[in-house]
Design an enzyme around this catalytic site. Structure first.
Site, PDB file in Angstrom:
ATOM      1  N   ASN A 161       0.795  -1.236   0.000  1.00 55.42           N
ATOM      2  CA  ASN A 161       0.000   0.000   0.000  1.00 55.42           C
ATOM      3  C   ASN A 161       0.827   1.285   0.000  1.00 55.42           C
ATOM      4  OD1 ASN A 161       0.692  -0.500   2.656  1.00 55.42           O
ATOM      5  ND2 ASN A 161      -1.274   0.124   3.492  1.00 55.42           N
ATOM      6  N   ARG A 169      11.153   3.708   5.886  1.00 61.02           N
ATOM      7  CA  ARG A 169      10.935   3.792   7.335  1.00 61.02           C
ATOM      8  C   ARG A 169      11.737   2.707   8.070  1.00 61.02           C
ATOM      9  NH1 ARG A 169       4.607   4.380   8.974  1.00 61.02           N
ATOM     10  NH2 ARG A 169       4.686   2.152   9.333  1.00 61.02           N
ATOM     11  N   LYS A 184      12.209  -7.594   1.274  1.00 62.38           N
ATOM     12  CA  LYS A 184      11.304  -8.271   0.348  1.00 62.38           C
ATOM     13  C   LYS A 184      10.037  -7.437   0.213  1.00 62.38           C
ATOM     14  CE  LYS A 184       8.034 -11.002   0.725  1.00 62.38           C
ATOM     15  NZ  LYS A 184       7.254 -10.339  -0.340  1.00 62.38           N
ATOM     16  N   PRO A 185       9.916  -6.707  -0.897  1.00 65.85           N
ATOM     17  CA  PRO A 185       8.681  -5.941  -1.092  1.00 65.85           C
ATOM     18  C   PRO A 185       7.522  -6.863  -1.454  1.00 65.85           C
ATOM     19  CG  PRO A 185      10.097  -5.746  -3.030  1.00 65.85           C
ATOM     20  CD  PRO A 185      10.859  -6.575  -2.019  1.00 65.85           C
ATOM     21  N   ALA A 186       6.309  -6.327  -1.394  1.00 63.05           N
ATOM     22  CA  ALA A 186       5.119  -7.109  -1.767  1.00 63.05           C
ATOM     23  C   ALA A 186       5.140  -7.417  -3.264  1.00 63.05           C
ATOM     24  CB  ALA A 186       3.869  -6.314  -1.422  1.00 63.05           C
ATOM     25  N   SER A 239      -0.259  -7.481   7.279  1.00 64.37           N
ATOM     26  CA  SER A 239      -1.478  -7.846   7.995  1.00 64.37           C
ATOM     27  C   SER A 239      -1.155  -8.559   9.312  1.00 64.37           C
ATOM     28  CB  SER A 239      -2.325  -8.753   7.111  1.00 64.37           C
ATOM     29  OG  SER A 239      -1.591  -9.906   6.793  1.00 64.37           O
ATOM     30  N   GLU A 260       4.546  -3.887  12.374  1.00 65.92           N
ATOM     31  CA  GLU A 260       3.563  -2.826  12.084  1.00 65.92           C
ATOM     32  C   GLU A 260       2.410  -3.521  11.377  1.00 65.92           C
ATOM     33  OE1 GLU A 260       3.710   0.238  13.009  1.00 65.92           O
ATOM     34  OE2 GLU A 260       5.820   0.519  13.518  1.00 65.92           O
ATOM     35  N   CYS A 294      -3.218   1.405   6.804  1.00 68.34           N
ATOM     36  CA  CYS A 294      -3.431   0.816   8.134  1.00 68.34           C
ATOM     37  C   CYS A 294      -4.004   1.868   9.071  1.00 68.34           C
ATOM     38  CB  CYS A 294      -2.113   0.291   8.677  1.00 68.34           C
ATOM     39  SG  CYS A 294      -0.825   1.542   8.605  1.00 68.34           S
ATOM     40  N   GLU A 391     -10.513  -4.705   9.016  1.00 65.74           N
ATOM     41  CA  GLU A 391     -10.083  -3.601   8.150  1.00 65.74           C
ATOM     42  C   GLU A 391     -10.888  -3.633   6.854  1.00 65.74           C
ATOM     43  OE1 GLU A 391      -5.785  -4.594   7.874  1.00 65.74           O
ATOM     44  OE2 GLU A 391      -5.532  -2.498   8.385  1.00 65.74           O
ATOM     45  N   SER A 451       0.846  10.375  10.394  1.00 69.74           N
ATOM     46  CA  SER A 451       2.163   9.955   9.908  1.00 69.74           C
ATOM     47  C   SER A 451       3.108  11.139   9.852  1.00 69.74           C
ATOM     48  CB  SER A 451       2.024   9.350   8.509  1.00 69.74           C
ATOM     49  OG  SER A 451       1.096   8.291   8.554  1.00 69.74           O
TER      50      SER A 451
END
Ligand code: NAD
Length: 487
Positions: A161, A169, A184-186, A239, A260, A294, A391, A451
């Protein structure tokens, strides 16, 4: 259309789609397709790492560890600062890449580049402020010294997202602290992180300090890494369900973990709230990132004296938003990430309306290409509705009412999650007393966004452990060693 196809091809062609291990790009026999969620078309094919590739990336991070930890803090900081400068100079390319793979409107993608880059600048400044303590033991004699040292090789797993900011971060504080990393990105949004890996190398990050792997087999590739004794920390954003599974795997090596996880943010509007501010705040808290955050307001809990007006005004604003491809002019609502996300929103809305909720605006999918859903406002939502428990991760604002402060707070806390809460009131005493009673890691008072790179972001309860950003952020990547010295 505001962005030409030539420009899109040029930005996509600039991304190296291999695995970035030990400073080299590696191709793989298989690839994973990356889709544009606004059309369903394939944008690119990226490498598909096997478990062996994942362990190679861990080996590279382990090998690079001692030299990076021994690099002068000022040098680490300056490399991060250079990365910030490069990111700022290339903001338009990164924004376009994110809009293409994730769907968010370009203006929001630009906002994420600015936000994501800020973690590089913030932690470039923190790198030189890592300090220990010195004290005399209470009984005298012995001196107590503490030193802060990098945790060691870290594994970062990030969601789709916020493809850039969820990475910076973690990478910003890790590099500032002297840790090395594999990331490892999505699967849905790997291109932004791959482009960022090239940028880091250009900024002077040495080979092996940051490694990036993309894979269609997240679980099979991650588990051996997490169970490997060379790894010292896992930092995950995603998640709660996956987070729980990864915490279990981390138990074997007693790994340090930062989690997170998911949220279910209450947005509480008191009877004395400034409704202009509340509606503006609601637009941000709900519609930022198409509701796929989130921190998204998931439950609107509004005092009965203002609920009707608040609902009507929110419905008017949300109903007027322009839906479309994120690259097109003036679009304010992009597509959801995939067909599964749309089906989930449809299911939650059907459940709420079956229980008596009324639709003030929206309530339907849009078109037959891409994954669009209308901005939707529901009133008279039963607090037992599924969307009050889970969510939504989409542009749906469910409203329920309360009559006393106690009831408002009880409703707000009635969830397993505890990431963020928003409250709107003009009464300072009420703001502070309610903020104290809310069971969340963050509270927004009269604002719909929390944020901020200079603040500690994170949740309690099932929303996670650890904080990212702020003065606290670097602590996640440092160990404290105490040395007792007899005099
Ligand atoms: P997800 O949990 O499905 O995936 C997150 C990452 O984990 C991805 O890289 C994915 O490939 C990987 N993954 C999935 N299954 C795995 C497994 N079994 N083993 C190892 N890795 C695995 O989450 P998502 O759908 O990408 O992101 C949305 C979720 O992220 C939402 O719940 C949202 O609230 C949360 N989120 C939290 C924060 C926060 O700071 N608290 C920020 C952004 C998103």
């Amino acid at each position: 259309m505001s962005v030409s196809t030539e420009r899109i091809s040029q930005v996509l062609a600039g991304v190296n789609t291999g695995l970035f291990i030990g400073g080299s790009w590696r191709s793989t026999p298989n690839t994973v397709a990356v889709e544009d969620p606004s059309t369903g078309e394939v944008l690119a094919e990226v490498a598909d790492a096997t478990p062996a590739d994942g362990l190679d990336a861990l080996a590279a991070a382990t090998e690079a560890g001692p030299a990076w930890a021994a690099t002068d803090p000022r040098v680490r900081g300056e490399i991060l600062r250079k990365a910030f400068d490069l990111m700022t100079a290339r903001a338009e390319d990164f924004a376009l890449l994110m809009t293409l793979e994730m769907g968010k409107p370009l203006a929001e993608a630009r906002g994420e580049v600015a936000y994501g880059a800020e973690f590089l600048r913030w932690f470039s400044e923190e790198a030189v402020r890592i300090t220990g303590t010195y004290s005399v033991a209470p009984a005298g004699g012995t001196r107590l010294l503490t030193m802060r040292q990098p945790v060691g090789p870290c594994y970062a797993v990030t969601p789709w997202n916020f493809p850039l900011a969820m990475g910076t971060r973690k990478i910003g504080p890790a590099l500032a602290a002297g840790c090395t990393m594999l990331v490892k990105p999505a699967n849905q949004t790997p291109l932004t992180m791959l482009a960022f890996a090239s940028l880091l190398a250009e900024a002077g990050v040495p080979d092996g300090v940051v490694n990036v792997i993309t894979t269609s087999q997240s679980a099979a590739v991650s588990e051996p890494i997490i169970r490997d004794p060379r790894l010292r920390k896992l930092t995950f954003t995603g998640s709660t369900g996956v987070g729980r599974a990864l915490i279990e795997q981390s138990a074997q090596q007693v790994l340090r973990v930062s989690m997170e996880l998911g949220g279910n943010a209450p947005f509480v509007v008191f009877g004395d709230a400034d409704l202009d501010r509340a509606v503006n705040g609601a637009m941000l808290a709900k519609m930022r990132n198409i509701g796929e955050a989130c921190t998204a307001a998931n439950r609107f809990i509004v005092h009965e004296s203002v609920a009707k007006e608040f609902g009507a005004r929110l419905a008017e604003r949300m109903g007027a938003m322009k839906i479309g491809r994120g690259i097109d002019d003036d679009v304010t609502v992009g597509p959801l990430i995939d067909a599964k996300a749309v089906a989930k929103v449809q299911e939650l809305v059907a459940d709420a309306t079956d229980r008596g909720a009324k639709v003030l605006t929206g309530g339907n999918t849009v078109g037959d290409r891409g994954y669009f859903y209308q901005p939707t406002v529901l009133v008279d939502v039963d607090t037992q509705a599924q969307m009050f428990r889970e969510e939504i991760f989409g542009p749906v604002a469910p409203i329920t009412t309360f009559s006393s402060d106690d009831e408002g707070v009880t409703l707000a806390n009635d969830t397993e999650y505890g990431l963020v809460a928003y409250l709107f009131t003009e009464n300072l005493t009420r703001a502070l007393t309610v903020a104290e009673r809310l069971e969340t890691g963050m509270v927004g008072v009269n604002q719909g966004i929390v944020s901020n790179p200079a603040a500690p972001f994170g949740g309690i309860k099932a929303s996670g452990v650890g904080r990212e950003g702020g003065a606290e952020g670097i602590n996640e990547y440092l160990e404290t060693k105490y040395v007792g010295i007899a005099l």
